[in-house]
Design an enzyme around this catalytic site. Structure first.
Site, short mmCIF file in Angstrom:
data_model
loop_
_atom_site.label_atom_id
_atom_site.label_comp_id
_atom_site.label_asym_id
_atom_site.label_seq_id
_atom_site.Cartn_x
_atom_site.Cartn_y
_atom_site.Cartn_z
N ARG A 1 2.31 0.32 10.27
CA ARG A 1 1.74 0.66 9.07
C ARG A 1 2.86 0.95 8.07
O ARG A 1 3.63 1.76 8.04
CB ARG A 1 1.07 2.27 9.14
N ARG B 1 0.82 -1.17 0.17
CA ARG B 1 0.04 -0.02 -0.01
C ARG B 1 0.75 1.25 -0.01
O ARG B 1 1.77 1.32 0.72
CB ARG B 1 -0.97 -0.16 1.11
N ARG C 1 0.84 -7.21 12.22
CA ARG C 1 0.40 -6.63 13.58
C ARG C 1 0.23 -7.78 14.58
O ARG C 1 0.27 -7.25 15.78
CB ARG C 1 -0.79 -5.79 13.18
N GLU D 1 -6.59 -1.82 15.43
CA GLU D 1 -7.06 -2.66 14.47
C GLU D 1 -6.06 -3.93 13.97
O GLU D 1 -5.05 -3.54 13.70
CB GLU D 1 -7.59 -1.97 13.23
#
Length: 430
Positions: A274, A259, A391, A346
Site C-alpha cells: 500500500r 493515492r 503488487r 487483492e
RNA sequence: GGAUGGGUGGCCGAGUGGUUGAAGGCACUGGUCUUGAAAACCAGCAGGGUCGCAAGGCUCUCGGGGGUUCGAAUCCCUCCCCAUCCGCCA
C-alpha cells in the site's frame, strides 16, 4: 450517477440496493425532492413562456412603429417574478443533483449480501507453492538483495514510498511491458499513454469526486494526480456519441497511480502493498449495454491471463454488497497468493459500472437501426487492473524466492529481462 | 508568463440585439429514377428538461458560469479550451 426517473419508476429496487450497501438515502427522499423540483420547474417555465410572448409582441409592435410601453411595463414585472421562480427552481435542482452525485450505483442481482467476509469465491487457480524453508516477505527479500529501499524513500518522500533499484526496477518495467503486450495483442486493447494530472470534471466523471476527494492528491493549480488510469482512459469517451459499430472500445495503459491513503493508517504499513505511488496496468472497456456483462468476463479474463502466464496462484471472487465500490454494479477481485502472509491478497479489481460513469460524463452511443432514428443512449463502462504492477512484483518475489535469497524469473518474463533467468542473492541478473 | 485571433448542430460553416434552435454545405435516413449500384432529384435529420394516455405543447442549450435588456449566438464580466507569435523550459 443514477437516473432520477429510474428511481421514480423503481423505488423498491433502489431501496433494496441502498440497503444492501448500508446506505441511508432512500427513494422517498429523492422522489419528494424531485416532485418539488418539477413543480417549481413548471412554474418557472410558464413565466418564461409569458416573458417570451411579451418580448415577441414588443418586437412586432416596434417593427410596425407602434408604441410598446404598456407591454414593456408588463414584461418588466414578469421579469421580477421570473427571477424569483428561477432562483427557487435552481436551488431545488442543485439539491437533487448534489444528492444524486453521491449515491452509489445499483447493485447487480448476483451480488451477495454482506461485507468483506461474504464474497463468493468464483474459482481458485494455480498451485500454491510449498517451501522447504520459511518463506520471507517481499520487503525482506528486496532489502536483502539491496534493491529495495524503504528507509531512503522515507527520507526523500515520507512513509509509503519505496525505491527500487537494478534488477527490481527493471522487473517492474518488464512486467508493465509484458502485460501491455498480452492485452494489446490478445485481448483487443489499444495502448494509451494518458495524462496523469486531470481536472475536476474528469474525476467527477469517473466518480472519485465529490465523494472521495480526500483520497486524492490535489496540485496547487487545481489539478489532481490520477488515483488510477481508469480516470483518463474512461474519460476518453466523455461527451462523445459513438456509432454502435465502434463498440466496444478497449483501452489499456501502464501508469503510475497516486493515492493519499487517507483513512488507511496502520494498514499494510510494511512493504510495498500500500503505497502513495504505485504502477498499474489498467484495462478500460466502453461497451454496448447489452454486451457489458460479457465484456466484464472478457476484461477479467485478460487480467487472469497475466496471473496464469506468470504462474501465480490466485482466486477470483465476486465482491459482496458492502465491499463493492460506489461506481460498480458488480465487481470481481482477483487475489494472488502471498506466501509470507499465507493468504490471498487483492491484485486486480474488475468492475462493471453500467451507465453510472457514462451518465456523469455524458458518454453515449448511437443505436443503428433500420430506417428508424433512435436517440443516443449511455454507454456502459468497465475497468479493471490488469494488473497492479507493484503488487505483481511483490507476488513474484515471494512466490519465486529460493532459500539462498535468490529469485527465479518466470519463463514468460525472461524475454523482457534480456534473457536472464534469475536475480542472484547479491542482486545480480544472470 | 505576455500579445493577438478564435470556440456555433455528427462534421464544416454563415450569422453582431428582435417571431434564428440557428442559412448553406457535407455526412446520415427514407423515397423517386435504375436490371443493380453510382449520380441526380424530393423529403427528413441536434440534445436535455418538463407537461400530457397520446398527438403534441412549453422550456433550456450557439465553450462553462454570471450580468445588461421587455428581448442575447450577437453587448459586458469571468473562467475554460484551441491556434499563432514572443519569453521561459524537460
Amino acid at each position: 450517477m443514477l437516473d432520477i426517473k429510474w428511481i421514480r419508476d423503481n423505488p423498491e429496487a433502489f431501496d433494496a440496493s441502498q440497503k444492501s450497501r448500508g446506505q441511508d438515502v432512500f427513494a422517498k427522499t429523492l422522489i419528494d425532492l424531485d416532485e418539488e423540483r418539477r413543480a417549481l420547474l413548471t412554474e418557472m417555465q410558464e413565466l418564461q413562456a409569458l416573458r417570451n410572448t411579451l418580448a415577441k409582441e414588443i418586437g412586432q409592435a416596434k417593427a410596425k412603429g407602434e408604441d410598446a410601453a404598456e407591454v414593456a411595463a408588463r414584461a418588466s414585472s414578469v421579469k421580477t417574478d421570473l427571477s424569483v421562480a428561477e432562483a427557487s427552481a435552481n436551488e431545488r435542482q442543485q439539491q437533487l443533483q448534489d444528492l444524486l452525485a453521491r449515491i452509489p450505483n445499483v447493485l447487480d442481482k448476483q451480488v451477495p449480501e454482506g461485507g468483506e467476509e461474504d464474497a463468493t469465491v468464483v474459482s481458485t487457480q494455480g498451485q500454491v507453492p510449498e517451501f522447504s524453508f520459511e518463506p520471507k516477505s517481499h520487503d525482506e527479500i528486496g532489502e536483502a538483495l539491496g534493491l529495495m529501499d524503504f528507509a531512503k524513500a522515507a527520507q526523500i518522500s515520507g512513509a509509503r514510498f519505496v525505491i527500487l533499484k537494478g534488477a527490481l526496477s527493471r522487473l517492474e518495467r518488464a512486467l508493465g511491458a509484458f502485460m501491455l503486450d498480452v492485452h494489446t495483442s490478445e485481448f483487443g486493447y489499444q495502448e494509451v499513454n494518458p495524462p496523469l494530472l486531470v481536472r475536476d470534471d474528469a474525476l467527477f466523471g469517473t466518480g472519485q469526486l465529490p465523494k472521495f476527494e480526500e483520497d486524492q492528491f490535489l496540485t496547487t493549480d487545481q489539478r489532481w494526480l490520477i488515483p488510477t488510469a481508469e480516470v483518463p482512459l474512461t474519460n476518453l469517451v466523455r461527451e462523445e456519441v459513438l456509432p454502435e459499430e465502434k463498440l466496444p472500445q478497449r483501452f489499456t495503459a501502464f501508469t503510475y497511480c497516486f493515492r493519499s491513503e487517507a483513512g488507511s493508517a496502520g494498514r499494510d504499513t510494511r512493504g510495498m502493498i500500500r503505497q502513495h505511488q504505485f504502477s498499474k496496468v489498467e484495462l478500460v472497456s466502453i461497451a454496448h449495454p447489452d454486451e457489458s456483462e460479457k465484456e466484464l468476463e472478457h476484461l477479467t479474463k485478460a487480467a487472469e491471463t497475466i496471473l496464469q502466464r506468470l504462474g501465480l496462484a490466485y482466486r477470483k471472487i465476486l465482491l459482496a454488497a458492502q465491499d463493492t465500490g460506489a461506481n460498480a454494479s458488480k465487481t470481481y477481485d482477483l487475489e494472488v497468493w502471498l506466501p509470507s502472509q499465507g493468504c490471498y491478497r487483492e491484485i486486480s479489481s474488475c468492475s462493471l459500472d453500467t451507465d453510472y460513469q457514462a451518465r456523469r460524463m455524458n458518454a453515449r452511443w448511437a443505436p443503428k437501426s433500420e430506417g428508424k432514428k433512435e436517440k443516443p443512449r449511455f454507454v456502459h463502462t468497465l475497468n479493471g487492473s490488469g494488473l497492479a504492477v507493484g503488487r505483481t512484483l511483490v507476488a513474484l518475489l515471494e512466490n519465486y524466492q529460493n532459500e539462498d535469497g535468490s529469485v527465479t524469473l518466470p519463463e514468460v518474463l525472461r524475454p523482457y529481462m534480456n534473457g536472464k533467468k534469475e536475480i542472484t542473492s547479491d542482486g545480480q541478473l544472470v
